[in-house]
Design an enzyme around this catalytic site. Structure first.
Site, PDB file in Angstrom:
ATOM      1  N   HIS A 153     -23.732  -3.685 -50.873  1.00 36.01           N
ATOM      2  CA  HIS A 153     -22.504  -4.079 -51.582  1.00 36.01           C
ATOM      3  C   HIS A 153     -22.734  -5.230 -52.552  1.00 36.01           C
ATOM      4  CE1 HIS A 153     -19.474  -1.717 -49.206  1.00 36.01           C
ATOM      5  NE2 HIS A 153     -20.551  -1.576 -48.445  1.00 36.01           N
ATOM      6  N   ASP A 355     -22.102 -10.855 -58.813  1.00 30.94           N
ATOM      7  CA  ASP A 355     -21.167 -10.122 -57.943  1.00 30.94           C
ATOM      8  C   ASP A 355     -21.590  -8.660 -57.928  1.00 30.94           C
ATOM      9  OD1 ASP A 355     -18.909  -9.804 -56.359  1.00 30.94           O
ATOM     10  OD2 ASP A 355     -17.614 -10.909 -57.722  1.00 30.94           O
TER      11      ASP A 355
HETATM   12  C1  GDG Z   1     -18.372  -7.649 -51.435  1.00 29.86           C
HETATM   13  C2  GDG Z   1     -19.187  -7.912 -52.701  1.00 29.86           C
HETATM   14  C3  GDG Z   1     -18.104  -5.917 -53.747  1.00 29.86           C
HETATM   15  C4  GDG Z   1      -9.224 -11.644 -51.228  1.00 29.86           C
HETATM   16  N1  GDG Z   1      -8.370 -12.599 -50.869  1.00 29.86           N
HETATM   17  C5  GDG Z   1      -7.383 -11.999 -50.180  1.00 29.86           C
HETATM   18  C6  GDG Z   1      -7.665 -10.630 -50.111  1.00 29.86           C
HETATM   19  N2  GDG Z   1      -8.809 -10.444 -50.768  1.00 29.86           N
HETATM   20  C7  GDG Z   1      -9.411  -9.115 -50.962  1.00 29.86           C
HETATM   21  C8  GDG Z   1      -9.370  -8.704 -52.407  1.00 29.86           C
HETATM   22  C9  GDG Z   1     -10.469  -7.662 -52.458  1.00 29.86           C
HETATM   23  C10 GDG Z   1     -11.467  -8.197 -51.432  1.00 29.86           C
HETATM   24  O1  GDG Z   1     -10.767  -9.132 -50.595  1.00 29.86           O
HETATM   25  C11 GDG Z   1     -12.607  -8.962 -52.101  1.00 29.86           C
HETATM   26  O2  GDG Z   1     -13.442  -8.021 -52.675  1.00 29.86           O
HETATM   27  P1  GDG Z   1     -14.512  -8.417 -53.780  1.00 29.86           P
HETATM   28  O3  GDG Z   1     -15.137  -7.158 -54.269  1.00 29.86           O
HETATM   29  O4  GDG Z   1     -13.839  -9.163 -54.859  1.00 29.86           O
HETATM   30  O5  GDG Z   1     -15.539  -9.416 -53.119  1.00 29.86           O
HETATM   31  P2  GDG Z   1     -16.371  -9.590 -51.712  1.00 29.86           P
HETATM   32  O6  GDG Z   1     -15.490  -9.926 -50.592  1.00 29.86           O
HETATM   33  O7  GDG Z   1     -17.409 -10.606 -52.035  1.00 29.86           O
HETATM   34  O8  GDG Z   1     -17.045  -8.169 -51.440  1.00 29.86           O
HETATM   35  C12 GDG Z   1     -18.424  -7.408 -53.928  1.00 29.86           C
HETATM   36  C13 GDG Z   1     -17.438  -5.673 -52.416  1.00 29.86           C
HETATM   37  O9  GDG Z   1     -18.200  -6.198 -51.333  1.00 29.86           O
HETATM   38  C14 GDG Z   1     -17.249  -4.176 -52.159  1.00 29.86           C
HETATM   39  O10 GDG Z   1     -18.440  -3.483 -52.244  1.00 29.86           O
HETATM   40  O11 GDG Z   1     -17.243  -5.534 -54.796  1.00 29.86           O
HETATM   41  O12 GDG Z   1     -19.210  -7.588 -55.091  1.00 29.86           O
HETATM   42  O13 GDG Z   1     -19.479  -9.302 -52.843  1.00 29.86           O
HETATM   43  O14 GDG Z   1     -10.006  -6.416 -52.024  1.00 29.86           O
HETATM   44  O15 GDG Z   1      -8.093  -8.233 -52.744  1.00 29.86           O
HETATM   45  N3  GDG Z   1      -6.864  -9.733 -49.499  1.00 29.86           N
HETATM   46  C15 GDG Z   1      -5.719 -10.212 -48.922  1.00 29.86           C
HETATM   47  N4  GDG Z   1      -5.404 -11.543 -48.932  1.00 29.86           N
HETATM   48  C16 GDG Z   1      -6.181 -12.457 -49.551  1.00 29.86           C
HETATM   49  O16 GDG Z   1      -5.855 -13.650 -49.561  1.00 29.86           O
HETATM   50  N5  GDG Z   1      -4.889  -9.362 -48.310  1.00 29.86           N
END
Ligand code: GDG
Length: 478
Positions: A153, A355
């Protein structure tokens, strides 16, 4: 479909109705064909020779326990203080302790034994993320020759990043034990192939797969996405304003786990630079949701402190009695609320320094009203940028460039906003998470296992059957 799907991820999804794109996609895939979801138990305890059954319907969820020491060395240590910073180009934060790698391998070896005891001949396995790089390698040593896919990821490290590891050569060998290696972007695939190209143990086959000893691994990009329709529905759901009497005139949103890879200090500084140039009549806000994560690791404590200081300084400098420019919320917000916040934002800031993909960028696009959409400002170092060239792409290290992008976004004509949003939405829909999982599994099913299934050949220890140690490698390449 006769074969079961066995998914392994760091955490098991919670009980009840699943939410969040990735969890739903994997849940549906297991529920459709039958299978098992395996993950670490949230609480530490005694290491055990069996899984703990967590749930049995609609499919089995099995947990393995980490001891307190393994939690320190395997999870907080090797996974999150070595591999995470290394893959996010933060070699300066890598904390090399010999017990970290030792326990990382030991946990993967124990998990491999637990899986080997229950896997059936036709099962296919899908392993997720950097916590389990050596899992297939350990499974092969135990005589498990099922099809095994892996999805990383986070960004694939460059050769220079890899050289920070105590045993960089293991990386290529571990990953070659998978039949299918899924990465987020074409750029990640290029880095992975560069690793194999520079490794004398690897050989490229005419179909582009990599032969490594007896193993053949296919390396492909599968850009992960979100459940677009579901997020759009949540965003458009009518609800009272969450701001009450504090409704901002206009706001830019950021949503990130509080992680140093997300470029939050630069984002805050850039917003400060933008405020410098703002006329007094304009009162924009930055709403930053940043729930805590991995708080036991020092680098995360440092970034939390740094961010609080910057937010405090900027608010002290720019705020008025009736205006707080930065609203920094250091806790999780409900998904439905998040979706509505996205929809009403004028712009979204994604300024990651590195990322894998960044799902927030995709959620923001999905949440918009296509007739009056907000503008996505996106780091060119997020995987999402590869297919979203119509976002305002920025260099996250350049705070003036981000400040200018904020101004451009807030002043952008409706026509341009619509045009850019339509192009981004097309890309987001093309990578919907249900397509992502069906593409990955479809390809994994088409992979030929390197060796026939030989159950019961478990030996434990020794080299993986596909391993390349000793003269076997040279004979193979000759
Ligand atoms: C890894 C990789 C890759 C965040 N704050 C809240 C909340 N979130 C949710 C977001 C989003 C998820 O968490 C974060 O996803 P990201 O992709 O931005 O980042 P990582 O957590 O680092 O994920 C990344 C991912 O895996 C998938 O393969 O894209 O690059 O680092 O869905 O909305 N959700 C809620 N409250 C929050 O305060 N409900």
């Amino acid at each position: 479909m006769p074969e079961r799907l066995i998914v392994v991820s760091n955490r098991l999804p919670g009980g009840g109705k699943p939410s969040g794109g990735l969890v739903v996609a994997l849940h549906d895939a297991i529920a459709d064909r039958g299978g098992i979801w395996i993950g670490a138990h949230p609480e530490t305890g005694e290491a055990s020779d069996t899984f703990e059954e967590v749930e049995t319907t609609p499919y089995r969820k099995l947990a393995f326990r980490l001891t307190e020491e393994e939690q320190e060395n395997y999870y907080l240590g090797f996974a999150n203080s070595v591999l995470w910073p290394l893959c996010h180009r933060r070699g300066d934060l890598v904390d090399l302790q010999s017990e970290y790698e030792r326990d990382y391998i030991a946990v993967n070896r124990r998990l491999a034994r637990l899986i080997a005891d229950m896997v059936e001949e036709e099962d296919i396995l899908w392993i997720h993320d950097y916590h389990f790089l050596p899992l297939a390698y350990e499974l092969r040593k135990l005589g498990v020759f099922n099809r095994i896919g892996f999805f990383l990821h986070i960004p694939f490290p460059s050769l220079a990043d890899l050289s920070v590891l105590p045993t960089p050569a293991s990386f290529a060998e571990w990953l070659a034990s998978y039949n299918l290696l899924g990465l987020q972007t074409r750029r990640d695939v290029a880095r992975c192939l560069e690793m194999y190209r520079s490794d004398p143990r690897a050989e490229f086959l005419p179909d582009g797969t990599v032969k490594f000893g007896m193993n053949v691994v296919s390396v492909r990009s599968f850009p992960i996405g979100i459940d677009v329709a579901d997020f759009a529905r949540a965003a458009a759901e009518p609800a009272p304003s969450p701001f009450g009497r504090e409704e901002p005139d206009e706001y830019v949103i950021g949503v990130d786990r509080l992680d140093y890879s997300k470029g939050l200090p630069n984002r805050f500084h850039a917003f400060g630079e933008f405020l410098e140039t703002c006329p007094d009549t304009r009162r924009p806000c930055l709403i930053q949701i940043a729930p805590p994560t991995r708080e036991q690791v020092k680098a995360y404590q440092d970034i939390t402190r740094e961010l609080e200081e910057i937010a405090g300084r900027l608010n002290g400098r720019f705020a008025a009695l009736d205006w707080t420019p930065i609203r920094y919320i250091h806790r999780a917000v409900e998904r439905e609320e998040l979706a509505r916040l996205h929809r009403n934002a004028k712009a979204c800031l994604v300024t990651s320094l590195a990322d894998g993909m960044n799902l927030v960028a995709k959620e923001f696009v999905a949440a918009q009203d296509p007739d009056d959409p907000g503008v996505l400002i996106l780091s060119k170092f997020a995987g999402a940028a590869e297919d979203m060239g119509q976002a305002l792409l920025v260099n996250p290290y350049n705070t003036s460039e981000i400040a200018e992008a904020i101004e451009t976004a807030l002043d952008m004509s409706l026509e341009e906003r619509r045009r850019r949003h339509a192009a981004c939405l097309e890309a987001v829909e093309a990578s919907d998470v249900s397509l992502w999982s069906s593409h990955f599994l479809g390809m994994l099913e088409r992979c030929m296992p390197t060796l026939p299934v030989r159950r019961g050949a478990a030996g434990g220890g020794g080299e993986a059957p596909g391993g390349t140690g000793g003269s076997g490698m040279m004979a193979d390449r000759a």
